[in-house]
Design a protein around this motif. Structure first.
Motif: not given
Length: 348
Positions: A293-297, A315-325
């Motif tokens: 999801g938020s991390t970069n495979p 478009s917002c992924s990967p954001c690398l955030e622990p909680i969806c901003p």
């Protein structure tokens, strides 16, 4: 021109500072294999936190594991000085630092290790004798390559392409005993589901979808479902089990890491979020489906293994955030059960 370790051929006592997270530690194993190859006569000691040390037990590439015990002997300032004193006794000639933190460089500096090698991250450059330049594309390169870059920066040829995790016989026996006590047949096919992730909810596919997926797998393939997770995931594991219509074995938070490693090896398929256990399954060559999801495979995805990667392009992924901003977590909620099940069908 790469930096060079002074008198590399004569080094007999070498310390490696392990990464602190399970997944990161697994991704250092190809580089550790290359260190062993380059220093065949050196006694290699790995300094590691207790929760990652089982990954290296029985490894042919390290001779000794030194536990950095911040809860016990090395707790607080006095404990930290105990650690420095413990390390000084070894009279290491060089230290290679895979952990990026400032503290990781302070330790060999205070322990008077003459050659200290690593990336100059976290403002620690002055504490290193060999400051390996950080790759310009480090945000886009796989972590395995990132760790190998430290060695390449000091002129060590990197050849190992495989992750390495050993399974101890004692852990295998305990794992098999656990499965028997939970009613699993020794010949039964097992699908492991790792529904948690340490970094935060933005890495976690919804638990109700894991439940729906598990039921479909059980109904179609007749596999035994085993739920994996950390101690913090124990209650969530019971929740997931209750949501399922089919039977499951919930071992979340009920095993030591060594037993979990052995249980993962026993799986015919491992379905997981981006997590440390994902990298263990990858190292063990267990077929896996990895949900991102938020991390970069492309940076932390499964390395060199048989598996399928599932993600929803947004478009917002990967954001690398622990909680969806953005507050919607669409990178995860738009991944349907059917999508993951299609990946499962290709591997079972």
């Amino acid at each position: 021109m790469p930096l060079r370790i002074r008198d590399a051929g004569r080094i007999r006592r070498l310390m490696i500072r392990s990464a602190n997270w399970i997944g990161d530690a697994v991704m250092t194993t190809p580089a550790i294999c290359d260190i062993r190859r380059h220093f065949p006569k050196a006694r290699i000691t790995l300094l590691a936190k207790p929760w990652v040390s089982p990954l290296f037990e029985g490894s042919a590439h390290v001779d000794e594991i030194m536990i950095y015990d911040t809860i016990g002997r090395h707790r607080g300032i006095s404990g930290f000085m105990n650690l420095i004193a413990d390390i000084r006794k070894y009279r290491f000639e060089a230290a290679i630092l895979f952990q990026n933190a400032f503290e990781a460089a302070v330790i060999p500096f205070l322990a008077r290790i003459p050659q200290r090698i690593g990336y100059p991250t976290d403002g620690r450059g002055l504490l290193l004798t060999h400051r390996v330049p950080i790759p310009l594309d480090f945000n886009a390169m796989h972590q395995v390559a990132y760790y190998k870059g430290i060695l390449e920066g000091i002129g060590i040829k990197t050849e190992s392409k495989e992750l390495h995790v050993q399974v101890k016989k004692s852990d295998s026996l305990r794992a098999e005993d656990l499965l028997r006590r939970c009613g699993a047949d020794p010949q039964e096919r097992i699908v492991g589901i790792n529904f948690g992730a340490a970094y935060g909810p933005a890495k976690q596919w919804p638990i109700e979808r894991f439940a729906g997926l598990a039921d479909r797998i059980h109904d179609h393939f007749g596999c035994r479902i085993v739920l994996f997770g950390a101690p913090r995931d124990r209650a969530a594991g019971e929740d997931l089990k209750k949501r399922m219509k089919s039977p499951a074995i919930n071992i979340a938070g009920k095993t030591e890491l060594g037993e979990a490693i052995a249980l993962i090896r026993r799986c015919d398929l491992f379905i997981t979020n981006d997590s440390g256990l994902m990298h263990i399954a990858s190292a063990l060559k267990v077929p896996l489906v990895a949900i991102f999801g938020s991390t970069n495979p492309w940076v932390t995805g499964p390395w060199n293994c048989k598996g399928k990667l599932v993600r929803y392009p947004i478009s917002c992924s990967p954001c690398l955030e622990p909680i969806c901003p953005e507050g919607h977590l669409k990178c995860m909620t738009r991944i349907e059960v059917e999508t993951v099940y299609d990946a499962v069908k290709e591997l079972l």
